[in-house]
Design an enzyme around this catalytic site. Sequence first.
Site, PDB file in Angstrom:
ATOM      1  CG  HIS A  42      12.540  61.725 -37.411  1.00 12.03           C
ATOM      2  ND1 HIS A  42      12.794  62.827 -37.672  1.00 12.03           N
ATOM      3  CD2 HIS A  42      11.116  62.266 -37.901  1.00 12.03           C
ATOM      4  CE1 HIS A  42      11.783  63.887 -37.631  1.00 12.03           C
ATOM      5  NE2 HIS A  42      10.579  63.357 -38.456  1.00 12.03           N
ATOM      6  CG  ASP A  95       6.050  63.062 -32.204  1.00 12.28           C
ATOM      7  OD1 ASP A  95       4.923  63.487 -31.885  1.00 12.28           O
ATOM      8  OD2 ASP A  95       7.250  62.452 -33.129  1.00 12.28           O
ATOM      9  CD  GLU A 142      15.723  63.129 -35.075  1.00  8.62           C
ATOM     10  OE1 GLU A 142      14.811  62.765 -36.412  1.00  8.62           O
ATOM     11  OE2 GLU A 142      15.453  64.500 -34.794  1.00  8.62           O
ATOM     12  CG  ASN A 171      15.732  63.330 -39.576  1.00  5.43           C
ATOM     13  OD1 ASN A 171      14.749  62.929 -39.940  1.00  5.43           O
ATOM     14  ND2 ASN A 171      16.567  64.004 -38.536  1.00  5.43           N
TER      15      ASN A 171
HETATM   16  P1  PGA Z   1       5.767  66.994 -41.905  1.00  3.51           P
HETATM   17  O1  PGA Z   1       6.820  66.140 -40.990  1.00  3.51           O
HETATM   18  O2  PGA Z   1       4.500  65.754 -42.397  1.00  3.51           O
HETATM   19  O3  PGA Z   1       5.229  68.120 -41.711  1.00  3.51           O
HETATM   20  O4  PGA Z   1       6.397  66.663 -43.320  1.00  3.51           O
HETATM   21  C1  PGA Z   1       7.189  64.672 -41.006  1.00  3.51           C
HETATM   22  C2  PGA Z   1       8.051  64.334 -39.761  1.00  3.51           C
HETATM   23  O5  PGA Z   1       9.227  65.385 -39.717  1.00  3.51           O
HETATM   24  O6  PGA Z   1       8.294  63.444 -39.438  1.00  3.51           O
END
Ligand code: PGA
Length: 237
Positions: free
Chosen positions: A134, A63, A139, A132
């Site tokens: 995702h 992404d 999302e 959340n």
């Molecule tokens: P993180 O992010 O590995 O920094 O916890 C994961 C995400 O938000 O997809």
Amino acid sequence: MRLLPVATEGELAREAADLVAQALRRRPDAALVCATGRTPLGAYAELARRRLDPGRARVFQLDGYLGVADDDPRSLYGWLDRALLAPLGIAPGQVVRLREDTPEPEAECARYEAAAAQAGGWDLAVLGLGPNGHLGFNEPPSPPDAPTRVVTLSPESLRSNRAYFPPAYPVPERAMTAGMRLILGARRILLLVSGERKRAILRRVLDGPPTPWLPASYLATHRDAWIIADRAALGPE
Ligand code: PGA
């Protein structure tokens, strides 16, 4: 979906690195999609420490934020490059990007989908879990057949991503993400989950049922999805 509980973040990094190395042993030209975010960094560092030979692997950027140049600290391509591509010596020609500064994001997403199809889909997806639920920037709500597309980030993602960059750089509100359809089409999925702050959302993912309101819950429908989670994320037995 199988759960692989590990004690520590270090163990999580080693287990994930083992599975990435195995994918490349089985298929030197494996197609991988690799997340940024903090959780996979230990695994990437472990692969670099082992001097893993990336062979002819093809790496897809999962992404990226819209409207961000390569040398901007918010570029997720830049992050992937520093964390994985450069340390492993993966050449630019082996990488399929989502160009964050493209003037034509829809065309960029279509080009990315075509490259994934041409690769025959993905052998391995290395993912983190959003606050959340995702996956990538899919999302909630994201159905399992969501294509690669432009998305507007949720307040929760904006808040958690805020911590990644210097204060002078606001988190862009729009992004491109590999779609759920491509992610769930990967032959193997590794979801890495670490730390107490992921405990509640991980519990919801493990308890099911699959719902667009919790995109990671669709891993339960996948034939070879692994959740590797440390004790801090899993909580007490
Ligand atoms: P993180 O992010 O590995 O920094 O916890 C994961 C995400 O938000 O997809």
